[in-house]
Motif scaffolding. Sequence first.
Motif, PDB file in Angstrom:
ATOM      1  N   GLN A  96       3.815  -6.013 -23.554  1.00  0.00           N
ATOM      2  CA  GLN A  96       4.580  -7.205 -23.220  1.00  0.00           C
ATOM      3  C   GLN A  96       5.840  -7.229 -23.781  1.00  0.00           C
ATOM      4  O   GLN A  96       6.102  -6.999 -24.916  1.00  0.00           O
ATOM      5  N   VAL A  97       7.087  -7.475 -22.836  1.00  0.00           N
ATOM      6  CA  VAL A  97       8.378  -7.416 -23.175  1.00  0.00           C
ATOM      7  C   VAL A  97       8.763  -8.933 -23.473  1.00  0.00           C
ATOM      8  O   VAL A  97       8.351  -9.621 -22.428  1.00  0.00           O
ATOM      9  N   GLY A  98       9.493  -9.309 -24.510  1.00  0.00           N
ATOM     10  CA  GLY A  98       9.796 -10.657 -24.413  1.00  0.00           C
ATOM     11  C   GLY A  98      10.494 -10.844 -25.863  1.00  0.00           C
ATOM     12  O   GLY A  98      10.925  -9.735 -26.485  1.00  0.00           O
ATOM     13  N   ALA A 138      12.515   4.293  -9.638  1.00  0.00           N
ATOM     14  CA  ALA A 138      11.217   3.548  -9.103  1.00  0.00           C
ATOM     15  C   ALA A 138      10.433   4.581  -8.641  1.00  0.00           C
ATOM     16  O   ALA A 138       9.327   4.506  -8.475  1.00  0.00           O
ATOM     17  N   TYR A 175      12.958   1.263   1.269  1.00  0.00           N
ATOM     18  CA  TYR A 175      11.631   2.108   1.655  1.00  0.00           C
ATOM     19  C   TYR A 175      11.221   2.433   3.013  1.00  0.00           C
ATOM     20  O   TYR A 175      10.316   2.016   3.377  1.00  0.00           O
ATOM     21  N   PHE A 179       9.453  -8.679 -28.642  1.00  0.00           N
ATOM     22  CA  PHE A 179       8.923  -7.289 -28.524  1.00  0.00           C
ATOM     23  C   PHE A 179       9.354  -6.234 -29.694  1.00  0.00           C
ATOM     24  O   PHE A 179       8.489  -5.645 -30.151  1.00  0.00           O
ATOM     25  N   LEU A 185       8.404   6.020 -11.550  1.00  0.00           N
ATOM     26  CA  LEU A 185       7.659   5.117 -12.139  1.00  0.00           C
ATOM     27  C   LEU A 185       6.141   5.265 -12.171  1.00  0.00           C
ATOM     28  O   LEU A 185       5.526   5.104 -13.201  1.00  0.00           O
ATOM     29  N   PRO A 186       5.530   5.374 -10.809  1.00  0.00           N
ATOM     30  CA  PRO A 186       4.122   5.524 -10.862  1.00  0.00           C
ATOM     31  C   PRO A 186       3.591   6.766 -11.751  1.00  0.00           C
ATOM     32  O   PRO A 186       2.545   6.741 -12.245  1.00  0.00           O
ATOM     33  N   ILE A 200      11.100  -2.499 -16.290  1.00  0.00           N
ATOM     34  CA  ILE A 200      10.085  -3.451 -16.852  1.00  0.00           C
ATOM     35  C   ILE A 200       8.817  -3.005 -16.395  1.00  0.00           C
ATOM     36  O   ILE A 200       7.946  -3.326 -16.832  1.00  0.00           O
ATOM     37  N   GLY A 201       8.638  -2.395 -15.188  1.00  0.00           N
ATOM     38  CA  GLY A 201       7.341  -2.051 -14.598  1.00  0.00           C
ATOM     39  C   GLY A 201       6.631  -1.003 -15.512  1.00  0.00           C
ATOM     40  O   GLY A 201       5.226  -0.924 -15.646  1.00  0.00           O
ATOM     41  N   ALA A 213      15.310  -3.894 -14.048  1.00  0.00           N
ATOM     42  CA  ALA A 213      14.213  -4.681 -13.478  1.00  0.00           C
ATOM     43  C   ALA A 213      13.076  -3.642 -12.916  1.00  0.00           C
ATOM     44  O   ALA A 213      11.941  -4.104 -13.039  1.00  0.00           O
ATOM     45  N   VAL A 214      13.497  -2.323 -12.672  1.00  0.00           N
ATOM     46  CA  VAL A 214      12.238  -1.601 -12.413  1.00  0.00           C
ATOM     47  C   VAL A 214      11.707  -0.973 -13.611  1.00  0.00           C
ATOM     48  O   VAL A 214      10.440  -0.865 -13.439  1.00  0.00           O
ATOM     49  N   THR A 231       5.006  -3.064 -17.927  1.00  0.00           N
ATOM     50  CA  THR A 231       3.556  -3.668 -17.636  1.00  0.00           C
ATOM     51  C   THR A 231       2.533  -2.623 -17.269  1.00  0.00           C
ATOM     52  O   THR A 231       1.467  -3.024 -17.394  1.00  0.00           O
ATOM     53  N   LEU A 232       3.094  -1.558 -16.670  1.00  0.00           N
ATOM     54  CA  LEU A 232       1.938  -0.532 -16.222  1.00  0.00           C
ATOM     55  C   LEU A 232       1.323  -0.117 -17.444  1.00  0.00           C
ATOM     56  O   LEU A 232       0.143   0.390 -17.530  1.00  0.00           O
ATOM     57  N   TYR A 279       2.652   6.209 -15.464  1.00  0.00           N
ATOM     58  CA  TYR A 279       0.980   5.671 -15.900  1.00  0.00           C
ATOM     59  C   TYR A 279       0.317   6.759 -16.637  1.00  0.00           C
ATOM     60  O   TYR A 279      -0.483   6.313 -17.622  1.00  0.00           O
TER      61      TYR A 279
END
Lengths: 368, 499
Positions: B342-344, B38, B408, B347, B41-42, B333-334, B330-331, B337-338, B45
């Motif tokens: 698309q994951v599915g 987490a 947080y 993919f 993650l940013p 996956i960000g 779950a994190v 998306t960022l 980008y």
Amino acid sequence: MKAMKRKYLVGLLIVLLGLALVGCLNESAAKDSNALAAMSLVERAELLIPTPNVRVVIGSTSTGGDTYQVSNMVAQKLGEVLGKNVKVDAVGASNGFDAINRIDDGSTIMIFHDMAYLGYLYEREGYTDIFSSYQVGPTLAINPGNSFSAPKNSAFSTIEDVIEAVGNGEVVKIAIQPGGVSEIGYSAAKNAIKMQYPGMEENLVAVHTGSQSDKNQLLFDGQVDVIHSSIQANEQFAQLPMDDQKAMKFIWLTARQETILQTNDSGFGSMNIGDMLAYVSPQVSVPMNEEEDFTFDKEFFMLFHKEMDEELVKLYNDAAAEVFADEVLVQQLKDAFFIPNYKDISDAQTYLTEKVAAYDAIISSLKE
Amino acid sequence: MDFMQIVSPAFFILLVTGVLGGIVFGAIPGMTATMAVAVFLPVTYAFEIKEALALLIGLYVGGISGGLVPAILLNIPGTPSSITTTFDGYPMAQRGEGATALRIGVTASLFGGLVSFLILALFAPLLADVAIQFSYVEKFLLILFALTVIAALSKGSMLVGLTSGTLGILISLVGTYSISVGGNGKLRLVPSILAPILKNGFSLLPVLIGLFAIATMIREVETGMKNPSFDDVDLTKKARFDWRLWKEQIGNLIRSSFIGTFVGMLPGVGGSAASILSYSQAKNYSKKKDAMGTGEPTGLIASEAANNGLTGGALIPLLSLGIPGDSTTAVLIGAFTLQGVQVGPLFIGNHPETWKGILTALFFANLVMFVVMFFSIRGLAKIVRVPKYILYPIIVVMCVIGAYATNYGVMFDIWTLLVFGIIGYVGVKFGLEVPPFIIGFILGKSAETYFVKSLESYGTFAIFFTKSPIVVVLWGLILLSVVLSIRNSRRLRVKTKRR
């Protein structure tokens, strides 16, 4: 000698106090609206926000979801515009509300979506009226992907088929997460059934569940007929062949037609704009009242502490305007399948007030 | 050629950075692999998707593995999935076998990680179809199966162990029945006066590090912070790699790696369940059942092979269904998306390059983790030689930071840390068994959700017995596990009486 020292010390103290007083006067002068208006956003932020960091709390705990995605993009640009280090924290609704209730100095703000007021309309614990509990800030963007899906081999082609089937006495189960964005679509369908087939609306049954994966699983298990979904999360499932247990199809997109028309020309995945328009009003109609269809754009907006200084609110309002003046960010949002939708505070409040009133009418009508 | 295109210098540098960063996060009590991913993650980008994933997968593998260091040396699980590592790892360290325990743990982690990598690479879409056969009902029974470890773990009376476990379950349910899991959003088990404080219940990490770290330190303070095995024994003298051990443990290693991968691929079951389940099975099948929990490598291997097996397993539903298998994915996956990926279910076919990049990253992350940790064991093991009056204040600060970072920046989490530290200290004096309590706490919430949702969906209790053949198999395993636990407990009691 000692007396001399004392005199010097007292003199020094007076000078220091004088300087501090001048400083305070200058600051209060600087905080004067006119003076602030002449300053750049960075200067205003420097003067008004006491910390070098700004914390953007969001109403979701997921860092993979749309709230985080929009907030992160906006926060990065907001940081540049304000000259601050802006960081997004995925704390969830309850902790987010607590954070902005606690801090009024502008160093913590919140970005959330329609669930902020829908939770209150559905009387969920921890949710209060956003207009009386907080200051509602500018709107930022729309996620146009809010949708409902059914198994690919389902007899329902659109939500209109569901309404008709329920009206004719068939029990249809819909998987939703209670108290928010997914429930309002369910309520709208139920309201439409009540209008068209009074007394039959109880045949539309909500199955309360959690994440998108839980909703999908219920569909795979055959435990529900329809699930709340999103274009982003479910579009690949719609491409699977009919004989695949996981194959789905969209039966309703809740966004307004004009919202869908603003999406990227390329659409999303295998769906182009034309495909999407086939599932939105007026092509697929869920009447909200005698005159209009129900539509729902999932909207992201800012929330501030109730007592946050007017100048700080103005600062964020102006900063958001500057953020959305940046074509790169606007394109970035569109590339990520969002619709940039900046409205200043005044317009946002009017717009959201109307939205809340419309959905309140639906929820209230179902309680009668 | 393909391989060289994936492994650019930037890819490898980010991967190594990720593994190192992850190990540090995992080794700090209260910091987890999820937090590591987490936090970074940013930053991703700015990178290409493959490079971003190299960094994040490195953090994931490093974070899961790093948890074994404080678990073995200090009896503090670095991450929730290393709780069962403390059961045998710490007693080994107390005997002066800290370095040996670390080597065993790191090697088991590598094995678990590589098995899960192979399963992911070869069977991902196929296993995703298996995973979706597990509905609420099967997931509830799987959690129930994991809960049977409470019976196996009870050191004294089984009744005390079960009471401790039940107490853990009850405390996990304090707070709101969250609408995010489909609940009604109402408060339960909270007096109205405490509602504003307890509305969100207790978070796992502060409870965990309170019970293990703070309580342990209070106990140490009580005994004057003197432990001869730490101060006087050379921890590295017995630390040679023993091939005979691995020959004996190959069955345990393979079984535990598979359990970890399997639990990982079931969304919502949770990473800690993997090591708990694996530990309980290791105990059931071990020839030295009585020795488990007293420093037996079997338990350590089961725990570490399973929690690293989890990594590849949790990526299966993520990359084949777009559904994360655990909190860290779950994190993760960000990152997709960022980057607008698309994951599915399509993919892997639509993004073969990214898929290969992920596999490469997972494979090398495990190797890098092994090399880094294996060759720093001598240094790491020396932590226990640091005087406790220096070490403990540092640990307290790390625990407080970790607790505060859990949600947080929520002050209540620090109070939770303190309160559960005291509960851990006082409770043990009154007979509370901490391992069953914490296992009940970890699994309680999921058990409740899946139980209630099963009944809501199917409307009958009978569904728990009739839903599918999987249900029958799970009941068989549950009964077997309970019977074995009771038999072991009786045997142990008879042995003790004879003595």
